[in-house]
Write a protein that holds these residues in place. Sequence first.
Motif, PDB file in Angstrom:
ATOM      1  N   UNK A 123       0.826  -1.205   0.000  1.00 25.56           N
ATOM      2  CA  UNK A 123       0.000   0.000   0.000  1.00 25.56           C
ATOM      3  C   UNK A 123       0.861   1.256   0.000  1.00 25.56           C
ATOM      4  N   UNK A 124       2.043   1.199   0.593  1.00 28.07           N
ATOM      5  CA  UNK A 124       2.956   2.344   0.545  1.00 28.07           C
ATOM      6  C   UNK A 124       3.271   2.715  -0.897  1.00 28.07           C
ATOM      7  N   UNK A 125       3.645   1.716  -1.672  1.00 28.04           N
ATOM      8  CA  UNK A 125       3.990   1.985  -3.067  1.00 28.04           C
ATOM      9  C   UNK A 125       2.758   2.405  -3.879  1.00 28.04           C
ATOM     10  N   UNK A 126       1.614   1.803  -3.565  1.00 31.63           N
ATOM     11  CA  UNK A 126       0.395   2.153  -4.297  1.00 31.63           C
ATOM     12  C   UNK A 126       0.017   3.614  -4.070  1.00 31.63           C
ATOM     13  N   UNK A 127      -0.032   4.039  -2.801  1.00 34.01           N
ATOM     14  CA  UNK A 127      -0.501   5.406  -2.518  1.00 34.01           C
ATOM     15  C   UNK A 127       0.517   6.454  -2.943  1.00 34.01           C
ATOM     16  N   UNK A 128       1.773   6.061  -3.063  1.00 34.99           N
ATOM     17  CA  UNK A 128       2.797   7.021  -3.490  1.00 34.99           C
ATOM     18  C   UNK A 128       2.923   7.105  -5.005  1.00 34.99           C
ATOM     19  N   UNK A 129       2.437   6.087  -5.690  1.00 38.88           N
ATOM     20  CA  UNK A 129       2.574   6.050  -7.143  1.00 38.88           C
ATOM     21  C   UNK A 129       1.262   6.281  -7.891  1.00 38.88           C
TER      22      UNK A 129
END
Length: 368
Positions: A123-129
Amino acid sequence: MKTRFLSLDIFRGITLAMMILVNTSGNGEFTYAPLKHASWHGFTPTDLVFPSFLFMVGVAMRFAFKSFQFQLTPTLRNKILKRTVLLFLINYLIFYFPFLDFSLENMRFLNVLPRIALSYCAISFIVLLVEEKWLTGVNVAILLLYWILMLVFGDHGAAFDLGTNAVRKLDLFLFGPSHLYHGDGIAFDPEGLLSTLPAFSTCLFGYQVSLFLEKRRVDGKEVTFPLVSAGAGLIVLALIWNFAFPINKKLWSSSFVLLCAGIDFILIALIYWWIEIKERKFANTFFLVFGTNSILAYGISELLAIQLNKWQIAEGDGTTSASNWMYWHLFEPVLGKYNGSLAYAISFVLVCWIICYVFYRKKWFLKV
């Protein structure tokens, strides 16, 4: 302007207290039904605890990324990956300390902290990308994809049964039975790899709520009614979906995700109203002790519980665990079987709280 919400730390603390309570019953055979997980399909208050904790991981991510302006810099990327690995290592340290009877052949790879680690990382990568406007679409896609995978790869007509579901099949293929949980009578892991996919959705719901609260505070708009309404809507959707994809915590079914998210929406709205708007302070410090040091609190509770189960005390012609001995000799004679079991769990929560309170007073916080 405040950058954090006190109510969110309080909610996390309540969740941690409940997690410790339901995980450390004095005797599993004499535990009140609401404090036990549903055996398979269905739902109990206990089933809400872990999803709520994961939900709060998503909430906290919004604040954690603020100092990086929500940009995936190399520094932030490395921090995310480091935290993911550390959560895995902490899990293995907790469950296998002091490694005297450690066996790689029987090591359980997945568990609560690994699920948190994988969800946090994804989810970190999803919300940042991904742009904010697409996050709801991502959430819907995750839940639908999981439903499809369960139907396609589970046995026809028994896709959601214990022994024939796709979650178990994938774990058996990747890890083998010796590396899975056996508490349900067969090799099946309730924190399986495939069922971590919808857990991503639980975490993403938390992030979206944090984003909603942040925007509402900036705009000075009302929070409680929209969150309660959204929560009620998710619960209705979950109950409808339950007919096709049963609510099931151990499978972390898509309907289960919606049900827990809906309840958490309502709870966080009420706690926000009580703490931020009404400015009530009842029991705030008690829950902040857990809420501001959640990984430490969880680690202490699991480590202590495991060691008490391993510590053997002479009993009759044999031995029994220290936890079992305390239940039968200290709690059950005074309070009876069910109340004694509950009192043991409450006492265990208080012991963990006292340890964490020392850290709280010293301002020592475990930052993973």
